[in-house]
Design a protein around this motif. Structure first.
Motif, mmCIF file in Angstrom:
data_model
loop_
_atom_site.group_PDB
_atom_site.id
_atom_site.type_symbol
_atom_site.label_atom_id
_atom_site.label_comp_id
_atom_site.label_asym_id
_atom_site.label_seq_id
_atom_site.Cartn_x
_atom_site.Cartn_y
_atom_site.Cartn_z
ATOM 1 N N ALA A 267 0.835 -1.202 0.000
ATOM 2 C CA ALA A 267 0.000 0.000 0.000
ATOM 3 C C ALA A 267 0.870 1.251 0.000
ATOM 4 C CB ALA A 267 -0.919 0.008 1.218
ATOM 5 N N ARG A 268 2.114 1.107 0.444
ATOM 6 C CA ARG A 268 3.019 2.260 0.541
ATOM 7 C C ARG A 268 4.072 2.295 -0.555
ATOM 8 N NH1 ARG A 268 6.015 1.725 5.191
ATOM 9 N NH2 ARG A 268 5.318 -0.409 5.574
ATOM 10 N N PHE A 269 4.364 1.135 -1.140
ATOM 11 C CA PHE A 269 5.395 1.053 -2.168
ATOM 12 C C PHE A 269 4.838 0.291 -3.369
ATOM 13 C CE2 PHE A 269 7.593 1.011 1.959
ATOM 14 C CZ PHE A 269 8.389 2.146 1.832
ATOM 15 N N ASP A 270 5.324 0.628 -4.550
ATOM 16 C CA ASP A 270 4.889 -0.047 -5.764
ATOM 17 C C ASP A 270 5.691 -1.329 -5.939
ATOM 18 O OD1 ASP A 270 4.227 -0.930 -8.275
ATOM 19 O OD2 ASP A 270 4.563 0.989 -9.275
ATOM 20 N N PRO A 271 5.050 -2.508 -5.792
ATOM 21 C CA PRO A 271 5.816 -3.751 -5.898
ATOM 22 C C PRO A 271 6.451 -3.942 -7.279
ATOM 23 C CG PRO A 271 3.456 -4.200 -5.892
ATOM 24 C CD PRO A 271 3.619 -2.761 -5.537
ATOM 25 N N MET A 272 5.860 -3.346 -8.313
ATOM 26 C CA MET A 272 6.415 -3.502 -9.657
ATOM 27 C C MET A 272 7.740 -2.758 -9.813
ATOM 28 S SD MET A 272 4.421 -5.591 -11.149
ATOM 29 C CE MET A 272 4.126 -6.339 -9.547
ATOM 30 N N LYS A 273 8.001 -1.817 -8.897
ATOM 31 C CA LYS A 273 9.258 -1.065 -8.939
ATOM 32 C C LYS A 273 10.286 -1.606 -7.949
ATOM 33 C CE LYS A 273 7.140 3.267 -10.468
ATOM 34 N NZ LYS A 273 6.875 4.696 -10.127
ATOM 35 N N LEU A 274 9.876 -2.577 -7.133
ATOM 36 C CA LEU A 274 10.759 -3.046 -6.062
ATOM 37 C C LEU A 274 10.872 -4.556 -5.962
ATOM 38 C CD1 LEU A 274 9.539 -0.599 -3.286
ATOM 39 C CD2 LEU A 274 11.761 -0.517 -4.436
ATOM 40 N N ALA A 275 9.954 -5.295 -6.556
ATOM 41 C CA ALA A 275 9.917 -6.738 -6.313
ATOM 42 C C ALA A 275 9.658 -7.522 -7.589
ATOM 43 C CB ALA A 275 8.840 -7.053 -5.269
ATOM 44 N N THR A 276 10.351 -7.142 -8.657
ATOM 45 C CA THR A 276 10.289 -7.890 -9.913
ATOM 46 C C THR A 276 11.698 -7.991 -10.496
ATOM 47 O OG1 THR A 276 9.992 -5.975 -11.363
ATOM 48 C CG2 THR A 276 7.995 -6.944 -10.417
ATOM 49 N N PRO A 277 11.963 -9.003 -11.311
ATOM 50 C CA PRO A 277 13.260 -9.071 -11.993
ATOM 51 C C PRO A 277 13.505 -7.849 -12.863
ATOM 52 C CG PRO A 277 12.108 -11.169 -12.155
ATOM 53 C CD PRO A 277 11.120 -10.192 -11.592
ATOM 54 N N ASP B 93 18.460 -1.466 -1.908
ATOM 55 C CA ASP B 93 18.277 -0.621 -0.729
ATOM 56 C C ASP B 93 16.982 -0.967 -0.008
ATOM 57 O OD1 ASP B 93 19.068 1.798 0.901
ATOM 58 O OD2 ASP B 93 17.142 2.505 0.134
ATOM 59 N N PHE B 94 15.906 -1.208 -0.757
ATOM 60 C CA PHE B 94 14.624 -1.592 -0.163
ATOM 61 C C PHE B 94 14.771 -2.880 0.642
ATOM 62 C CE2 PHE B 94 10.666 -4.123 -0.720
ATOM 63 C CZ PHE B 94 9.795 -3.326 0.023
ATOM 64 N N ASP C 281 24.077 -5.653 4.623
ATOM 65 C CA ASP C 281 23.520 -5.005 3.443
ATOM 66 C C ASP C 281 24.126 -5.641 2.195
ATOM 67 O OD1 ASP C 281 22.113 -3.360 5.112
ATOM 68 O OD2 ASP C 281 23.241 -1.539 4.660
ATOM 69 N N LEU C 282 23.402 -5.515 1.092
ATOM 70 C CA LEU C 282 23.805 -6.127 -0.174
ATOM 71 C C LEU C 282 23.921 -5.031 -1.216
ATOM 72 C CD1 LEU C 282 24.277 -8.917 -1.548
ATOM 73 C CD2 LEU C 282 21.819 -8.963 -2.026
ATOM 74 N N SER C 283 25.063 -4.979 -1.915
ATOM 75 C CA SER C 283 25.252 -3.940 -2.927
ATOM 76 C C SER C 283 25.896 -4.534 -4.173
ATOM 77 C CB SER C 283 26.144 -2.812 -2.380
ATOM 78 O OG SER C 283 27.513 -3.189 -2.392
ATOM 79 N N ARG C 284 25.909 -3.737 -5.216
ATOM 80 C CA ARG C 284 26.516 -4.196 -6.465
ATOM 81 C C ARG C 284 28.035 -4.331 -6.347
ATOM 82 N NH1 ARG C 284 24.678 -0.870 -11.472
ATOM 83 N NH2 ARG C 284 24.567 0.876 -10.016
ATOM 84 N N ALA C 285 28.607 -3.809 -5.282
ATOM 85 C CA ALA C 285 30.056 -3.946 -5.073
ATOM 86 C C ALA C 285 30.410 -5.312 -4.508
ATOM 87 C CB ALA C 285 30.558 -2.851 -4.132
ATOM 88 N N ASP C 286 29.423 -6.069 -4.060
ATOM 89 C CA ASP C 286 29.691 -7.367 -3.443
ATOM 90 C C ASP C 286 29.986 -8.425 -4.502
ATOM 91 O OD1 ASP C 286 29.350 -6.813 -0.615
ATOM 92 O OD2 ASP C 286 27.234 -6.474 -1.090
ATOM 93 N N ASP C 287 30.988 -9.241 -4.217
ATOM 94 C CA ASP C 287 31.334 -10.356 -5.092
ATOM 95 C C ASP C 287 30.654 -11.626 -4.605
ATOM 96 O OD1 ASP C 287 33.034 -8.635 -6.437
ATOM 97 O OD2 ASP C 287 34.805 -9.251 -5.285
ATOM 98 N N CYS C 288 30.359 -12.511 -5.530
ATOM 99 C CA CYS C 288 29.801 -13.808 -5.165
ATOM 100 C C CYS C 288 30.872 -14.644 -4.484
ATOM 101 C CB CYS C 288 29.297 -14.530 -6.418
ATOM 102 S SG CYS C 288 28.809 -16.247 -6.117
ATOM 103 N N PRO C 289 30.625 -15.142 -3.280
ATOM 104 C CA PRO C 289 31.620 -15.976 -2.598
ATOM 105 C C PRO C 289 31.945 -17.259 -3.349
ATOM 106 C CG PRO C 289 29.956 -15.215 -1.052
ATOM 107 C CD PRO C 289 29.435 -14.910 -2.426
ATOM 108 N N PRO D 285 18.790 -10.575 -3.455
ATOM 109 C CA PRO D 285 18.160 -11.325 -2.356
ATOM 110 C C PRO D 285 17.602 -12.648 -2.874
ATOM 111 C CG PRO D 285 17.411 -9.040 -2.401
ATOM 112 C CD PRO D 285 18.152 -9.265 -3.680
ATOM 113 N N ASP D 286 17.696 -13.683 -2.058
ATOM 114 C CA ASP D 286 17.188 -14.998 -2.454
ATOM 115 C C ASP D 286 15.708 -15.103 -2.088
ATOM 116 O OD1 ASP D 286 17.350 -17.594 -3.532
ATOM 117 O OD2 ASP D 286 17.641 -18.455 -1.543
ATOM 118 N N VAL D 287 14.921 -14.208 -2.679
ATOM 119 C CA VAL D 287 13.480 -14.184 -2.453
ATOM 120 C C VAL D 287 12.776 -14.304 -3.804
ATOM 121 C CG1 VAL D 287 13.693 -12.789 -0.362
ATOM 122 C CG2 VAL D 287 13.344 -11.660 -2.573
#
Length: 237
Positions: free
Chosen positions: A33-43, A55-56, A133-141, A151-153
Motif C-alpha cells: 500500500a506504501r510502495f509499488d511492488p512492480m518497482k521493487l519486487a520484480t526481476p 536498498d529496499f 547489506d547487499l550492494s553491487r560492489a559485493d562479489d559472489c563468494p 536477495p534470495d526471495v
C-alpha cells in the motif's frame, strides 16, 4: 476435529510475524500500500534500478535481524516437537522470508517465497547466507562475479520454491491450517481448496477473515500470538 491429527500441514503468512514488528503486505498500511511492488519486487525492477531494489531489501533485512520471534512462532516450534514425539509430523510451509520460525526453534521450515537472509548469485546460482547489506560492489563468494548478487526471495513473475515437496506434504496431511495469510497470493491461496478436495479438514487462524475465508471448515480469529497457541492446545499440542 476429534482425536489427534498425525500429520499437520501449517501454512503461515505475514500475519504471524506482524506482532514481531515486521510489516504485512496487502493490509491497509502494508508494504504494497506504501510502495509499488512492480518497482521493487520484480526481476525487471532489479534490472532497471538495482540500487533502489537492493536498498529496499536492505531495510527489510535489517528489520528481520532486529526482530524477535513471538508466541505464535514458539507455539509452532513446540507443536512440531510434540508431533514428532508421538510419531507424527508438522510440515511448516511459510510465505514469510524472515527466519523467525527457525529462531523460535522450528527445525524444518519450507520457505516457498525464499529467505531474505540469503543472497543468490545471478551468474552461477549459488546461494549464500547474508545478514549484512547487499550492494553491487559485493562479489559472489562462490564464483567471484561482481555486481550479480540479489536477495534470495521470490519476486513477482517468478515461481515459488519447493512446490513439489509442498504438494506431496499437503497430499499426506490429516489437517490443513493457515495462519496469518491474506488468501490472495497463489498458489498458496489455493491450498485450502486443494486440501478440502482431498477430504482434509481445514482451519483458518487470522486477525480477520482472509480473501478465501469461505473455503475453510473452521476459523479462529484474533492475534496469531493468542489464537494459534489456544488452537494448538486444543489439539493437544
Amino acid at each position: 476435529m476429534t482425536g489427534h491429527p498425525k500429520t499437520i500441514f501449517v501454512l503461515t503468512g505475514a500475519g504471524v510475524s506482524a506482532e514481531s514488528g515486521l510489516g504485512t503486505f496487502r493490509d491497509r498500511g502494508g508494504l504494497w500500500a506504501r510502495f509499488d511492488p512492480m518497482k521493487l519486487a520484480t526481476p525487471e525492477a532489479y534490472a532497471a534500478d538495482p540500487d533502489t531494489v537492493l536498498d529496499f531489501y536492505d531495510h527489510r533485512r535489517r528489520g528481520v535481524v532486529a526482530a524477535e520471534p513471538n508466541a505464535a512462532h514458539r507455539a509452532l516450534a513446540r507443536a512440531e516437537a510434540r508431533c514428532a514425539a508421538r510419531g507424527g509430523r508438522l510440515f511448516l510451509c511459510t510465505q514469510n522470508v524472515d527466519d523467525l520460525h527457525e529462531r523460535a526453534g522450528s527445525r524444518a521450515v519450507t520457505h516457498m517465497h525464499g529467505e531474505l537472509l540469503k543472497a543468490r548469485c545471478c551468474a552461477c546460482g549459488a546461494v549464500t547466507p547474508w545478514r549484512a547489506d547487499l550492494s553491487r560492489a559485493d562479489d559472489c563468494p562462490a564464483c567471484g562475479a561482481s555486481g550479480r548478487m540479489r536477495p534470495d526471495v521470490v519476486w513477482f513473475g517468478e515461481m515459488p520454491m519447493h512446490l513439489d515437496a509442498i504438494e506431496a506434504a499437503l497430499a499426506a496431511a490429516d489437517l490443513f491450517v493457515a495462519v496469518g495469510t491474506s488468501g490472495a497470493v497463489y498458489p498458496a491461496a489455493g491450498y485450502v481448496r486443494q486440501a478440502r478436495s482431498l477430504g482434509i479438514p481445514t482451519c483458518e487462524i487470522n486477525l480477520e477473515p482472509s480473501d478465501n475465508a469461505d473455503a475453510f471448515d473452521e476459523a479462529r480469529y484474533g492475534p496469531a500470538s493468542e489464537a494459534l497457541p489456544r488452537y494448538l492446545a486444543d489439539l493437544g499440542l
